[in-house]
Motif scaffolding. Structure first.
Motif, PDB file in Angstrom:
ATOM      1  N   ARG A 174      20.640  23.491   9.806  1.00  0.00           N
ATOM      2  CA  ARG A 174      21.749  24.020   9.003  1.00  0.00           C
ATOM      3  C   ARG A 174      21.215  24.652   7.710  1.00  0.00           C
ATOM      4  N   ALA A 175      20.233  24.017   7.106  1.00  0.00           N
ATOM      5  CA  ALA A 175      19.667  24.562   5.867  1.00  0.00           C
ATOM      6  C   ALA A 175      18.999  25.913   6.121  1.00  0.00           C
ATOM      7  N   LEU A 176      18.300  26.032   7.248  1.00  0.00           N
ATOM      8  CA  LEU A 176      17.665  27.311   7.580  1.00  0.00           C
ATOM      9  C   LEU A 176      18.712  28.391   7.849  1.00  0.00           C
ATOM     10  N   ALA A 177      19.810  28.018   8.493  1.00  0.00           N
ATOM     11  CA  ALA A 177      20.874  28.989   8.755  1.00  0.00           C
ATOM     12  C   ALA A 177      21.475  29.494   7.448  1.00  0.00           C
ATOM     13  N   GLU A 178      21.632  28.593   6.465  1.00  0.00           N
ATOM     14  CA  GLU A 178      22.161  29.001   5.165  1.00  0.00           C
ATOM     15  C   GLU A 178      21.193  29.934   4.441  1.00  0.00           C
ATOM     16  N   GLN A 179      19.901  29.735   4.658  1.00  0.00           N
ATOM     17  CA  GLN A 179      18.916  30.646   4.061  1.00  0.00           C
ATOM     18  C   GLN A 179      18.989  32.032   4.691  1.00  0.00           C
ATOM     19  N   ALA A 180      19.287  32.081   5.994  1.00  0.00           N
ATOM     20  CA  ALA A 180      19.314  33.370   6.694  1.00  0.00           C
ATOM     21  C   ALA A 180      20.587  34.153   6.421  1.00  0.00           C
ATOM     22  N   ARG A 181      21.687  33.459   6.150  1.00  0.00           N
ATOM     23  CA  ARG A 181      22.991  34.119   6.043  1.00  0.00           C
ATOM     24  C   ARG A 181      23.021  35.243   4.998  1.00  0.00           C
ATOM     25  N   PRO A 182      22.536  35.042   3.771  1.00  0.00           N
ATOM     26  CA  PRO A 182      22.637  36.130   2.773  1.00  0.00           C
ATOM     27  C   PRO A 182      21.588  37.220   2.937  1.00  0.00           C
ATOM     28  N   LEU A 183      20.649  37.055   3.840  1.00  0.00           N
ATOM     29  CA  LEU A 183      19.587  38.051   3.971  1.00  0.00           C
ATOM     30  C   LEU A 183      20.091  39.373   4.537  1.00  0.00           C
ATOM     31  N   VAL A 184      21.057  39.335   5.467  1.00  0.00           N
ATOM     32  CA  VAL A 184      21.529  40.566   6.107  1.00  0.00           C
ATOM     33  C   VAL A 184      22.210  41.509   5.128  1.00  0.00           C
ATOM     34  N   PRO A 185      23.180  41.058   4.291  1.00  0.00           N
ATOM     35  CA  PRO A 185      23.769  41.981   3.305  1.00  0.00           C
ATOM     36  C   PRO A 185      22.720  42.579   2.365  1.00  0.00           C
ATOM     37  N   GLN A 186      21.754  41.761   1.979  1.00  0.00           N
ATOM     38  CA  GLN A 186      20.692  42.284   1.112  1.00  0.00           C
ATOM     39  C   GLN A 186      19.891  43.370   1.820  1.00  0.00           C
ATOM     40  N   LEU A 187      19.584  43.158   3.092  1.00  0.00           N
ATOM     41  CA  LEU A 187      18.821  44.150   3.838  1.00  0.00           C
ATOM     42  C   LEU A 187      19.598  45.450   4.008  1.00  0.00           C
ATOM     43  N   VAL A 188      20.913  45.320   4.271  1.00  0.00           N
ATOM     44  CA  VAL A 188      21.743  46.512   4.443  1.00  0.00           C
ATOM     45  C   VAL A 188      21.775  47.334   3.151  1.00  0.00           C
ATOM     46  N   GLU A 189      21.941  46.664   2.009  1.00  0.00           N
ATOM     47  CA  GLU A 189      21.973  47.370   0.724  1.00  0.00           C
ATOM     48  C   GLU A 189      20.616  48.008   0.425  1.00  0.00           C
ATOM     49  N   GLN A 190      19.546  47.298   0.739  1.00  0.00           N
ATOM     50  CA  GLN A 190      18.214  47.867   0.538  1.00  0.00           C
ATOM     51  C   GLN A 190      18.009  49.103   1.406  1.00  0.00           C
ATOM     52  N   GLU A 247      25.220  35.037  15.939  1.00  0.00           N
ATOM     53  CA  GLU A 247      24.196  34.031  16.272  1.00  0.00           C
ATOM     54  C   GLU A 247      24.310  32.806  15.368  1.00  0.00           C
ATOM     55  N   LEU A 248      24.522  33.059  14.070  1.00  0.00           N
ATOM     56  CA  LEU A 248      24.659  31.936  13.136  1.00  0.00           C
ATOM     57  C   LEU A 248      25.937  31.149  13.422  1.00  0.00           C
ATOM     58  N   GLY A 249      26.995  31.838  13.823  1.00  0.00           N
ATOM     59  CA  GLY A 249      28.238  31.146  14.164  1.00  0.00           C
ATOM     60  C   GLY A 249      28.073  30.260  15.379  1.00  0.00           C
ATOM     61  N   ARG A 250      27.428  30.800  16.423  1.00  0.00           N
ATOM     62  CA  ARG A 250      27.202  29.980  17.623  1.00  0.00           C
ATOM     63  C   ARG A 250      26.248  28.831  17.325  1.00  0.00           C
ATOM     64  N   LEU A 301      25.505  22.944  16.716  1.00  0.00           N
ATOM     65  CA  LEU A 301      25.134  21.802  15.873  1.00  0.00           C
ATOM     66  C   LEU A 301      26.319  20.861  15.677  1.00  0.00           C
ATOM     67  N   ASP A 302      27.520  21.426  15.540  1.00  0.00           N
ATOM     68  CA  ASP A 302      28.728  20.588  15.439  1.00  0.00           C
ATOM     69  C   ASP A 302      28.918  19.770  16.707  1.00  0.00           C
ATOM     70  N   GLU A 303      28.676  20.406  17.856  1.00  0.00           N
ATOM     71  CA  GLU A 303      28.824  19.708  19.138  1.00  0.00           C
ATOM     72  C   GLU A 303      27.808  18.573  19.262  1.00  0.00           C
ATOM     73  N   ILE A 304      26.590  18.810  18.798  1.00  0.00           N
ATOM     74  CA  ILE A 304      25.561  17.764  18.860  1.00  0.00           C
ATOM     75  C   ILE A 304      25.971  16.556  18.020  1.00  0.00           C
ATOM     76  N   GLU A 305      26.436  16.805  16.814  1.00  0.00           N
ATOM     77  CA  GLU A 305      26.857  15.697  15.952  1.00  0.00           C
ATOM     78  C   GLU A 305      28.064  14.987  16.539  1.00  0.00           C
ATOM     79  N   SER A 306      28.953  15.730  17.212  1.00  0.00           N
ATOM     80  CA  SER A 306      30.102  15.103  17.866  1.00  0.00           C
ATOM     81  C   SER A 306      29.646  14.185  18.996  1.00  0.00           C
ATOM     82  N   LEU A 307      28.627  14.597  19.740  1.00  0.00           N
ATOM     83  CA  LEU A 307      28.098  13.753  20.816  1.00  0.00           C
ATOM     84  C   LEU A 307      27.465  12.491  20.257  1.00  0.00           C
ATOM     85  N   PHE A 308      26.787  12.609  19.117  1.00  0.00           N
ATOM     86  CA  PHE A 308      26.192  11.427  18.494  1.00  0.00           C
ATOM     87  C   PHE A 308      27.274  10.399  18.158  1.00  0.00           C
ATOM     88  N   LYS A 309      28.399  10.858  17.646  1.00  0.00           N
ATOM     89  CA  LYS A 309      29.490   9.949  17.289  1.00  0.00           C
ATOM     90  C   LYS A 309      30.144   9.357  18.542  1.00  0.00           C
TER      91      LYS A 309
END
Length: 295
Positions: free
Chosen positions: A163-179, A225-228, A233-241
């Motif tokens: 999840r932390a890596l996904a949050e790092q990737a999320r803002p990169l695309v808008p920055q790349l588009v503007e660049q 991709e980030l949404g899926r 990950l939500d499904e995995i945590e649900s299975l753990f519970k």
């Protein structure tokens, strides 16, 4: 699915009969694979033991080993005189006909049965074996549950890292588009200046830059991709519970996570996004190895 359990029934608990020991070992396997190592006196009970294991276990390579326990005493059981006299007479007859035959040794005499009542005849293990096997399987399930709880904590930590890596990737695309848009504008202005069209309309240039940036954004968009990935990950945590036999479902989710991480890498336009994709694939592979241990 890794575990070990051992139980014993002492000989003193069943007068006139040998004691009984059972061991149950379990290692990783995608399916339930049963193996039995039983003495001849217990062979007839293998179908019952197989049904018991099949009812209680779903996955794993499981080996059940049984053995008879003779009560240990310090004194040596000496054969009676009648038996020794009979053995001497038989040995004399054998040596008379077969001079090359070897005489009995003391150890061989001591290992002979002591009488009809003490022979290893068919043992009645119905109730004792049933109770002992039930206890054995329960002990194995307890050991596997403890191992499973440890693995869940480990996998939850991996989920948090993803999840932390996904949050790092999320803002990169808008920055790349503007660049990319700024880069296009700069190159377009340079081209016009070199061609002597410095006074060209900036509106047309701006529209072209927006169109180029839009096309570029579509090529590198990773929102789906980030949404899926988050959904898996939500499904995995649900299975753990939920608990229970979740290993096969987790196997499938590991494949899906790897697919999303791989797609992120294929759409990568920067070294940073490539690094994130690689880190994700490493984490998913580590999770896949651990998931093999979960029933």
């Amino acid at each position: 699915m890794t575990g070990f359990a051992s139980v014993q029934l002492a000989a003193s608990a069943r007068p006139g009969q040998a004691g009984l020991g059972l061991e149950l070992r379990s290692v990783n396997s995608r399916f339930l694979d049963l193996a039995f190592r039983l003495p001849e006196a217990l062979r007839t009970h293998e179908p019952r033991l197989r049904r018991l294991l099949t009812d209680r276990l779903q996955r794993g390579k499981v080996e059940l080993r049984g053995f008879l326990l003779q009560e240990q005493t310090q004194a040596v059981a000496v054969p009676d005189a009648a038996l020794l006299q009979q053995l001497s007479h038989v040995q004399e007859q054998v040596l008379a006909w077969l001079p090359q035959a070897r005489p009995f040794s003391v150890a061989e005499v001591l290992q002979l049965p002591r009488g009809h009542g003490e022979e290893s005849a068919e043992l009645s293990w119905d109730d004792a074996l049933e109770n002992l096997a039930q206890t054995l399987v329960q002990d194995l399930l307890t050991a596997r549950r403890k191992e499973g709880e440890r693995l869940v904590r480990l996998l939850q930590d991996k989920v948090s890292q993803l999840r932390a890596l996904a949050e790092q990737a999320r803002p990169l695309v808008p920055q790349l588009v503007e660049q990319q848009r700024q880069r296009f504008l700069e190159r377009w202005q340079d081209a016009l200046a070199q061609a002597g069209h410095a006074g060209a309309s900036s509106d047309g240039i701006q529209e072209r830059a927006i169109a180029e940036a839009t096309a570029y954004a579509l090529r590198i968009d990773i929102a789906e991709e980030l949404g899926r990935l988050a959904s898996h990950l939500d499904e995995i945590e649900s299975l753990f519970k939920k608990g229970g036999a979740i290993g096969k479902r987790l196997d499938f989710l590991m494949q899906e996570l790897h697919r999303e991480a791989n797609t992120l890498g294929s759409k990568s336009a920067t070294l940073e996004l490539s690094r994130i994709s690689m880190d994700m694939k490493v984490l998913v592979e580590q999770m896949r190895e651990q998931v093999q241990n979960i029933e």
